[in-house]
Design a protein around this motif. Structure first.
Motif, PDB file in Angstrom:
ATOM      1  N   MET A   1       0.957  -1.385  -0.068  1.00  8.49           N
ATOM      2  CA  MET A   1       0.170  -0.533   0.077  1.00  8.49           C
ATOM      3  C   MET A   1       1.308   1.349   0.153  1.00  8.49           C
ATOM      4  SD  MET A   1      -3.073  -0.421   0.484  1.00  8.49           S
ATOM      5  CE  MET A   1      -4.376   0.718   0.825  1.00  8.49           C
ATOM      6  N   SER A   2       1.913   1.712   1.144  1.00  9.35           N
ATOM      7  CA  SER A   2       2.774   2.110   0.434  1.00  9.35           C
ATOM      8  C   SER A   2       3.809   2.912  -0.103  1.00  9.35           C
ATOM      9  CB  SER A   2       3.865   2.013   2.027  1.00  9.35           C
ATOM     10  OG  SER A   2       4.857   3.358   1.940  1.00  9.35           O
ATOM     11  N   GLN A   3       3.639   1.553  -1.080  1.00  6.54           N
ATOM     12  CA  GLN A   3       4.766   1.375  -2.403  1.00  6.54           C
ATOM     13  C   GLN A   3       3.488   2.163  -3.520  1.00  6.54           C
ATOM     14  OE1 GLN A   3       8.065   1.479  -3.234  1.00  6.54           O
ATOM     15  NE2 GLN A   3       7.785   0.865  -1.331  1.00  6.54           N
ATOM     16  N   ALA A   4       2.733   1.763  -3.072  1.00  2.00           N
ATOM     17  CA  ALA A   4       1.630   1.997  -4.666  1.00  2.00           C
ATOM     18  C   ALA A   4       1.295   4.035  -4.561  1.00  2.00           C
ATOM     19  CB  ALA A   4       0.770   1.552  -4.042  1.00  2.00           C
ATOM     20  N   ALA A   5       0.805   4.573  -3.020  1.00  2.00           N
ATOM     21  CA  ALA A   5       0.904   5.771  -2.881  1.00  2.00           C
ATOM     22  C   ALA A   5       1.748   6.413  -3.262  1.00  2.00           C
ATOM     23  CB  ALA A   5       0.375   5.694  -1.510  1.00  2.00           C
ATOM     24  N   ILE A   6       3.156   5.649  -3.000  1.00  2.00           N
ATOM     25  CA  ILE A   6       4.273   7.030  -3.442  1.00  2.00           C
ATOM     26  C   ILE A   6       4.418   6.226  -5.260  1.00  2.00           C
ATOM     27  CG2 ILE A   6       7.140   6.390  -3.521  1.00  2.00           C
ATOM     28  CD1 ILE A   6       6.949   5.386  -0.584  1.00  2.00           C
ATOM     29  N   GLU A   7       4.415   5.677  -5.322  1.00  2.00           N
ATOM     30  CA  GLU A   7       4.421   5.727  -7.536  1.00  2.00           C
ATOM     31  C   GLU A   7       3.056   6.728  -7.654  1.00  2.00           C
ATOM     32  OE1 GLU A   7       3.668   1.600  -8.592  1.00  2.00           O
ATOM     33  OE2 GLU A   7       5.436   1.393  -7.743  1.00  2.00           O
ATOM     34  N   ALA A   8       1.688   6.842  -6.792  1.00  2.00           N
ATOM     35  CA  ALA A   8       0.553   7.740  -7.258  1.00  2.00           C
ATOM     36  C   ALA A   8       1.243   9.123  -7.402  1.00  2.00           C
ATOM     37  CB  ALA A   8      -0.779   7.318  -5.782  1.00  2.00           C
ATOM     38  N   ALA A   9       1.874   9.344  -5.929  1.00  2.00           N
ATOM     39  CA  ALA A   9       2.265  10.624  -6.137  1.00  2.00           C
ATOM     40  C   ALA A   9       2.906  11.225  -6.183  1.00  2.00           C
ATOM     41  CB  ALA A   9       2.950  10.965  -3.941  1.00  2.00           C
ATOM     42  N   ARG A  10       4.370  10.496  -7.176  1.00  2.00           N
ATOM     43  CA  ARG A  10       4.797  10.712  -7.883  1.00  2.00           C
ATOM     44  C   ARG A  10       3.908  11.737  -9.176  1.00  2.00           C
ATOM     45  NH1 ARG A  10       9.261   6.108  -6.755  1.00  2.00           N
ATOM     46  NH2 ARG A  10      10.058   6.594  -5.042  1.00  2.00           N
ATOM     47  N   VAL A  11       3.345  11.039  -9.585  1.00  2.00           N
ATOM     48  CA  VAL A  11       3.280  10.978 -10.568  1.00  2.00           C
ATOM     49  C   VAL A  11       1.586  12.876 -10.901  1.00  2.00           C
ATOM     50  CG1 VAL A  11       2.921   9.758 -12.154  1.00  2.00           C
ATOM     51  CG2 VAL A  11       0.255   9.528 -11.156  1.00  2.00           C
ATOM     52  N   LEU A  12       2.001  13.079  -9.365  1.00  2.00           N
ATOM     53  CA  LEU A  12       0.606  14.282  -8.730  1.00  2.00           C
ATOM     54  C   LEU A  12       1.255  15.335  -9.068  1.00  2.00           C
ATOM     55  CD1 LEU A  12      -1.666  12.194  -5.808  1.00  2.00           C
ATOM     56  CD2 LEU A  12      -2.459  12.318  -9.024  1.00  2.00           C
ATOM     57  N   THR A  13       0.227  15.929  -8.975  1.00  2.00           N
ATOM     58  CA  THR A  13       0.699  17.595  -9.308  1.00  2.00           C
ATOM     59  C   THR A  13       0.570  18.030  -7.293  1.00  2.00           C
ATOM     60  OG1 THR A  13      -1.509  18.763  -8.779  1.00  2.00           O
ATOM     61  CG2 THR A  13      -0.585  18.753 -11.485  1.00  2.00           C
ATOM     62  N   PRO A  14       1.412  19.403  -7.056  1.00  2.00           N
ATOM     63  CA  PRO A  14       1.660  19.420  -5.750  1.00  2.00           C
ATOM     64  C   PRO A  14       0.904  19.386  -5.680  1.00  2.00           C
ATOM     65  CG  PRO A  14       3.403  20.127  -7.029  1.00  2.00           C
ATOM     66  CD  PRO A  14       2.938  19.692  -8.283  1.00  2.00           C
ATOM     67  N   GLU A  15      -0.612  20.205  -6.167  1.00  2.00           N
ATOM     68  CA  GLU A  15      -1.184  21.099  -5.624  1.00  2.00           C
ATOM     69  C   GLU A  15      -2.677  19.692  -5.171  1.00  2.00           C
ATOM     70  OE1 GLU A  15      -0.762  22.459  -8.403  1.00  2.00           O
ATOM     71  OE2 GLU A  15       0.431  23.960  -7.872  1.00  2.00           O
ATOM     72  N   GLN A  16      -2.698  18.376  -6.608  1.00  2.00           N
ATOM     73  CA  GLN A  16      -3.699  17.617  -6.524  1.00  2.00           C
ATOM     74  C   GLN A  16      -2.920  16.695  -5.129  1.00  2.00           C
ATOM     75  OE1 GLN A  16      -2.541  15.863  -9.989  1.00  2.00           O
ATOM     76  NE2 GLN A  16      -4.384  15.494 -10.650  1.00  2.00           N
ATOM     77  N   ARG A  17      -1.094  15.773  -4.874  1.00  2.00           N
ATOM     78  CA  ARG A  17      -0.702  15.868  -3.553  1.00  2.00           C
ATOM     79  C   ARG A  17      -1.598  16.287  -1.925  1.00  2.00           C
ATOM     80  NH1 ARG A  17       4.125  15.880  -6.840  1.00  2.00           N
ATOM     81  NH2 ARG A  17       4.659  17.410  -5.009  1.00  2.00           N
ATOM     82  N   ALA A  18      -1.761  18.019  -2.178  1.00  2.30           N
ATOM     83  CA  ALA A  18      -2.082  18.503  -1.203  1.00  2.30           C
ATOM     84  C   ALA A  18      -3.916  18.670  -0.983  1.00  2.30           C
ATOM     85  CB  ALA A  18      -2.050  20.350  -1.276  1.00  2.30           C
ATOM     86  N   LYS A  19      -4.506  18.287  -2.063  1.00  2.00           N
ATOM     87  CA  LYS A  19      -5.755  17.676  -1.606  1.00  2.00           C
ATOM     88  C   LYS A  19      -5.600  16.384  -1.362  1.00  2.00           C
ATOM     89  CE  LYS A  19     -10.540  17.873  -4.046  1.00  2.00           C
ATOM     90  NZ  LYS A  19     -10.798  18.158  -5.337  1.00  2.00           N
ATOM     91  N   ILE A  20      -5.665  15.769  -1.480  1.00  2.00           N
ATOM     92  CA  ILE A  20      -5.392  13.994  -0.919  1.00  2.00           C
ATOM     93  C   ILE A  20      -5.121  14.355   0.396  1.00  2.00           C
ATOM     94  CG2 ILE A  20      -3.731  11.406  -1.010  1.00  2.00           C
ATOM     95  CD1 ILE A  20      -4.049  12.141  -4.041  1.00  2.00           C
ATOM     96  N   GLY A  21      -3.415  15.343   1.036  1.00  2.00           N
ATOM     97  CA  GLY A  21      -3.353  15.585   2.054  1.00  2.00           C
ATOM     98  C   GLY A  21      -4.440  16.303   3.086  1.00  2.00           C
ATOM     99  N   GLU A  22      -5.060  16.585   2.047  1.00  2.00           N
ATOM    100  CA  GLU A  22      -6.309  17.409   3.774  1.00  2.00           C
ATOM    101  C   GLU A  22      -7.504  16.255   3.355  1.00  2.00           C
ATOM    102  OE1 GLU A  22      -6.510  20.350   5.047  1.00  2.00           O
ATOM    103  OE2 GLU A  22      -4.815  19.950   4.406  1.00  2.00           O
ATOM    104  N   LEU A  23      -7.758  15.136   2.659  1.00  2.00           N
ATOM    105  CA  LEU A  23      -8.862  14.349   2.699  1.00  2.00           C
ATOM    106  C   LEU A  23      -8.719  13.382   3.567  1.00  2.00           C
ATOM    107  CD1 LEU A  23      -9.463  13.657  -1.233  1.00  2.00           C
ATOM    108  CD2 LEU A  23     -11.056  15.087   0.412  1.00  2.00           C
ATOM    109  N   MET A  24      -7.101  13.170   3.698  1.00  2.00           N
ATOM    110  CA  MET A  24      -6.405  12.562   4.571  1.00  2.00           C
ATOM    111  C   MET A  24      -6.549  12.878   6.377  1.00  2.00           C
ATOM    112  SD  MET A  24      -2.946  11.200   2.779  1.00  2.00           S
ATOM    113  CE  MET A  24      -2.522   9.937   4.285  1.00  2.00           C
ATOM    114  N   LYS A  25      -5.963  14.117   6.190  1.00  2.00           N
ATOM    115  CA  LYS A  25      -6.516  14.820   7.421  1.00  2.00           C
ATOM    116  C   LYS A  25      -7.674  14.262   8.438  1.00  2.00           C
ATOM    117  CE  LYS A  25      -2.204  17.354   7.364  1.00  2.00           C
ATOM    118  NZ  LYS A  25      -2.390  19.629   7.383  1.00  2.00           N
TER     119      LYS A  25
END
Length: 75
Positions: free
Chosen positions: A39-63
């Motif tokens: 799961m961690s590796q999949a999340a890392i791979e997904a994060a690598r292709v997202l924009t900083p804005e998309q990663r920030a949005k995912i971070g907020e959803l996780m919080k």
């Protein structure tokens, strides 16, 4: 599922075999660790292709999700 069934069987046995229970527990733990790594590796791979804005949005959803989970926990 098979390991959970084995564990239940071990606990229902007339004589408790601590070594067998520990063996099944260790196997369950190893499976959990392997799944967590995937799961961690999949999340890392997904994060690598997202924009900083998309990663920030995912971070907020996780919080928000973590807050909901924490609110349901007693204490």
């Amino acid at each position: 599922r098979q390991l959970h069934q084995q564990m239940a069987t071990l606990y229902m046995a007339p004589n408790i075999d601590a070594a067998a229970i520990e063996s099944v527990r260790a196997q369950m733990s190893a499976q959990h660790e392997a799944a967590s790594k995937r799961m961690s590796q999949a999340a890392i791979e997904a994060a690598r292709v997202l924009t900083p804005e998309q990663r920030a949005k995912i971070g907020e959803l996780m919080k928000k999700r973590q807050a909901r989970v924490a609110a349901r926990r007693p204490g």
